[in-house]
Each structure stands twice: as structure tokens, then as C-alpha cells.
Design a protein around this motif. Structure first.
Motif, PDB file in Angstrom:
ATOM      1  N   LEU A  63      20.867  44.370  41.140  1.00  0.00           N
ATOM      2  CA  LEU A  63      20.937  44.743  39.394  1.00  0.00           C
ATOM      3  C   LEU A  63      20.307  43.102  39.248  1.00  0.00           C
ATOM      4  CD1 LEU A  63      24.375  45.500  39.793  1.00  0.00           C
ATOM      5  CD2 LEU A  63      22.554  47.040  39.663  1.00  0.00           C
ATOM      6  N   ASP A  64      20.333  43.398  37.122  1.00  0.00           N
ATOM      7  CA  ASP A  64      19.889  42.071  36.565  1.00  0.00           C
ATOM      8  C   ASP A  64      21.261  41.409  36.680  1.00  0.00           C
ATOM      9  OD1 ASP A  64      21.145  44.019  34.726  1.00  0.00           O
ATOM     10  OD2 ASP A  64      18.719  44.679  34.260  1.00  0.00           O
ATOM     11  N   GLU A  65      21.092  40.160  34.805  1.00  0.00           N
ATOM     12  CA  GLU A  65      21.682  40.074  34.372  1.00  0.00           C
ATOM     13  C   GLU A  65      22.725  40.731  33.717  1.00  0.00           C
ATOM     14  OE1 GLU A  65      23.086  35.833  32.462  1.00  0.00           O
ATOM     15  OE2 GLU A  65      21.204  35.882  33.279  1.00  0.00           O
ATOM     16  N   ALA A  66      22.269  41.462  33.047  1.00  0.00           N
ATOM     17  CA  ALA A  66      22.874  42.287  32.315  1.00  0.00           C
ATOM     18  C   ALA A  66      23.775  42.732  33.000  1.00  0.00           C
ATOM     19  CB  ALA A  66      22.408  43.492  30.930  1.00  0.00           C
ATOM     20  N   ALA A  67      23.182  44.375  33.971  1.00  0.00           N
ATOM     21  CA  ALA A  67      23.991  44.507  34.978  1.00  0.00           C
ATOM     22  C   ALA A  67      25.311  43.990  35.592  1.00  0.00           C
ATOM     23  CB  ALA A  67      23.249  45.356  36.133  1.00  0.00           C
ATOM     24  N   VAL A  68      25.065  42.829  36.835  1.00  0.00           N
ATOM     25  CA  VAL A  68      26.357  42.324  36.769  1.00  0.00           C
ATOM     26  C   VAL A  68      27.146  42.048  36.457  1.00  0.00           C
ATOM     27  CG1 VAL A  68      26.125  39.784  37.957  1.00  0.00           C
ATOM     28  CG2 VAL A  68      24.422  41.637  38.756  1.00  0.00           C
ATOM     29  N   ARG A  69      26.799  41.372  34.780  1.00  0.00           N
ATOM     30  CA  ARG A  69      28.428  41.118  33.465  1.00  0.00           C
ATOM     31  C   ARG A  69      29.062  42.440  33.206  1.00  0.00           C
ATOM     32  NH1 ARG A  69      27.916  35.661  32.091  1.00  0.00           N
ATOM     33  NH2 ARG A  69      26.221  34.684  32.276  1.00  0.00           N
ATOM     34  N   ARG A  70      28.160  43.475  33.290  1.00  0.00           N
ATOM     35  CA  ARG A  70      28.778  44.464  32.656  1.00  0.00           C
ATOM     36  C   ARG A  70      30.436  44.609  34.084  1.00  0.00           C
ATOM     37  NH1 ARG A  70      31.407  45.813  28.984  1.00  0.00           N
ATOM     38  NH2 ARG A  70      31.876  48.497  28.382  1.00  0.00           N
ATOM     39  N   VAL A  71      29.613  44.397  35.537  1.00  0.00           N
ATOM     40  CA  VAL A  71      30.471  44.761  36.785  1.00  0.00           C
ATOM     41  C   VAL A  71      31.629  44.108  36.310  1.00  0.00           C
ATOM     42  CG1 VAL A  71      30.507  45.161  38.792  1.00  0.00           C
ATOM     43  CG2 VAL A  71      28.862  45.722  38.192  1.00  0.00           C
ATOM     44  N   ALA A  72      31.394  42.279  36.424  1.00  0.00           N
ATOM     45  CA  ALA A  72      32.420  41.760  36.091  1.00  0.00           C
ATOM     46  C   ALA A  72      33.224  41.477  35.011  1.00  0.00           C
ATOM     47  CB  ALA A  72      31.642  40.283  35.893  1.00  0.00           C
ATOM     48  N   HIS A  73      32.905  41.774  33.454  1.00  0.00           N
ATOM     49  CA  HIS A  73      33.943  42.641  32.833  1.00  0.00           C
ATOM     50  C   HIS A  73      34.612  43.718  33.795  1.00  0.00           C
ATOM     51  CE1 HIS A  73      35.089  43.375  29.270  1.00  0.00           C
ATOM     52  NE2 HIS A  73      34.942  44.953  29.017  1.00  0.00           N
ATOM     53  N   TRP A  74      33.865  44.371  34.130  1.00  0.00           N
ATOM     54  CA  TRP A  74      34.998  46.248  34.510  1.00  0.00           C
ATOM     55  C   TRP A  74      35.714  45.325  35.447  1.00  0.00           C
ATOM     56  CZ3 TRP A  74      30.814  49.456  36.690  1.00  0.00           C
ATOM     57  CH2 TRP A  74      29.930  49.867  34.862  1.00  0.00           C
ATOM     58  N   LEU A  75      35.790  44.604  36.100  1.00  0.00           N
ATOM     59  CA  LEU A  75      36.837  43.705  37.508  1.00  0.00           C
ATOM     60  C   LEU A  75      37.200  42.854  36.674  1.00  0.00           C
ATOM     61  CD1 LEU A  75      34.036  42.986  40.035  1.00  0.00           C
ATOM     62  CD2 LEU A  75      35.683  44.644  40.644  1.00  0.00           C
ATOM     63  N   ALA A  76      37.142  42.130  35.607  1.00  0.00           N
ATOM     64  CA  ALA A  76      38.212  41.528  35.251  1.00  0.00           C
ATOM     65  C   ALA A  76      39.267  42.085  34.377  1.00  0.00           C
ATOM     66  CB  ALA A  76      37.543  40.267  34.307  1.00  0.00           C
ATOM     67  N   THR A  77      38.801  43.529  33.705  1.00  0.00           N
ATOM     68  CA  THR A  77      40.030  43.869  33.051  1.00  0.00           C
ATOM     69  C   THR A  77      40.818  44.531  33.933  1.00  0.00           C
ATOM     70  OG1 THR A  77      37.712  44.241  31.303  1.00  0.00           O
ATOM     71  CG2 THR A  77      39.606  46.357  31.625  1.00  0.00           C
ATOM     72  N   ALA A  78      40.448  45.138  35.267  1.00  0.00           N
ATOM     73  CA  ALA A  78      41.143  45.686  36.040  1.00  0.00           C
ATOM     74  C   ALA A  78      42.362  44.489  36.974  1.00  0.00           C
ATOM     75  CB  ALA A  78      40.200  46.479  37.170  1.00  0.00           C
ATOM     76  N   GLY A  79      41.403  43.199  37.104  1.00  0.00           N
ATOM     77  CA  GLY A  79      42.212  42.474  36.611  1.00  0.00           C
ATOM     78  C   GLY A  79      43.786  41.991  36.111  1.00  0.00           C
ATOM     79  N   ALA A  80      43.603  41.992  35.507  1.00  0.00           N
ATOM     80  CA  ALA A  80      44.347  41.810  33.578  1.00  0.00           C
ATOM     81  C   ALA A  80      44.909  43.459  33.728  1.00  0.00           C
ATOM     82  CB  ALA A  80      43.480  41.929  32.393  1.00  0.00           C
ATOM     83  N   ALA A  81      44.605  44.466  34.186  1.00  0.00           N
ATOM     84  CA  ALA A  81      45.634  45.463  34.488  1.00  0.00           C
ATOM     85  C   ALA A  81      46.689  45.439  35.127  1.00  0.00           C
ATOM     86  CB  ALA A  81      45.085  46.946  34.129  1.00  0.00           C
ATOM     87  N   ARG A  82      47.225  44.730  36.436  1.00  0.00           N
ATOM     88  CA  ARG A  82      47.747  44.858  37.255  1.00  0.00           C
ATOM     89  C   ARG A  82      49.090  44.468  36.706  1.00  0.00           C
ATOM     90  NH1 ARG A  82      45.745  42.344  42.447  1.00  0.00           N
ATOM     91  NH2 ARG A  82      45.038  40.653  41.299  1.00  0.00           N
TER      92      ARG A  82
END
Length: 155
Positions: free
Chosen positions: A136-155
């Protein structure tokens, strides 16, 4: 199987607190604390990786507020092998900027996993993270990291 020592409840008003057990001293130490969960989870993940990289076992406790009182949250209890560092690059392998960018994508993805509450990665998880970083390029990695962070905040 060895039993896990019981973590004492932190002093003061409920907030997010990560505690590490020090086997040599037989005591618990506050490693990170904040009124917000995300920074404590990030610190917990980083400290766990650092201690394991030294070859030591890690026992942690995560405390936080729940209904205005202290609550101990579950943390991973299983032990995993420490991933081995990559060997020196072979001649012709990318170095310099390409290597730094790969390291940066890896760091971003690891931070996202930590924010999602995944602190104790297995060797298979590490292999998967490396595969994602390479593809993945940097933009895609940042997007995946954002999804993970959002999922973690929802817990």
C-alpha cells in the motif's frame, strides 16, 4: 501456567491508566495515564513492543473510568514471540528514502492497530502488517489506520 499478579487499583480520581508489572521488584508501576483512552492505549502498545524487543515478558493492566468509578479492562494475556529484525538489505534493495517511507508506513499502521486495542501481535500479525506496508502507498495506509482508530474509539 503461571498466574498473573493482581494489579492494584490506581490512586485518585478515575482516569485511563496503564500499569506494568516489574517481576524483579515484585511490584506494579504506572506507565501511562491520561483523561483520554487513546494516548494510554498508544503508550501501552509502544511500551509492550519495547519490552518484548528486549526479550522480556510483559504483564500489563489497563484501568479506566466506568460509571464514575474505577474499572479494570481486559488486556491480552497470551505471550507471543518477539519478531526478529529484518536482515541487512541485499545489494540492489531499496535504501534511504524508500526505506524510511516503508518504516513510516509501518509505524502509522502499528499506531492504528494500537488505537484499535490490539497490543499483543503474533508473528503472523507482524507478517501481515509488513505485507500491507509493502503493497500500500502512504495514503492507503493512513486510511486503514484511521479506520482502525475509529473502530477502537467506538469500543
Amino acid at each position: 501456567m503461571e498466574s498473573r499478579p493482581e494489579s492494584p487499583r490506581p490512586q485518585g480520581a478515575p482516569r485511563w491508566v496503564a500499569m506494568f508489572y516489574r517481576p524483579a521488584a515484585g511490584s506494579w508501576r504506572t506507565a501511562a495515564q491520561s483523561p483520554h483512552r487513546s494516548p494510554v492505549l498508544y503508550a501501552l502498545g509502544e511500551m509492550t513492543r519495547t519490552v518484548r524487543a528486549r526479550g522480556d515478558e510483559v504483564t500489563v493492566a489497563l484501568w479506566g473510568p466506568k460509571d464514575g468509578a474505577w474499572h479494570r479492562y481486559d488486556t491480552p494475556q497470551h505471550r507471543t514471540a518477539v519478531s526478529q529484525p529484518d536482515p541487512e538489505p541485499a545489494p540492489g534493495q531499496p535504501t534511504g528514502l524508500a526505506e524510511r517511507m516503508t518504516g513510516r508506513r509501518h509505524q502509522v499502521l502499528m499506531a492504528g492497530l494500537t488505537q484499535a486495542g490490539l497490543h499483543d501481535l503474533s508473528p503472523e500479525d507482524d507478517t501481515t502488517v509488513r505485507a500491507l506496508v509493502e503493497r500500500l502507498d502512504e495514503a492507503a495506509v493512513r486510511r486503514v489506520a484511521h479506520w482502525l482508530a475509529t473502530a477502537g474509539a467506538a469500543r
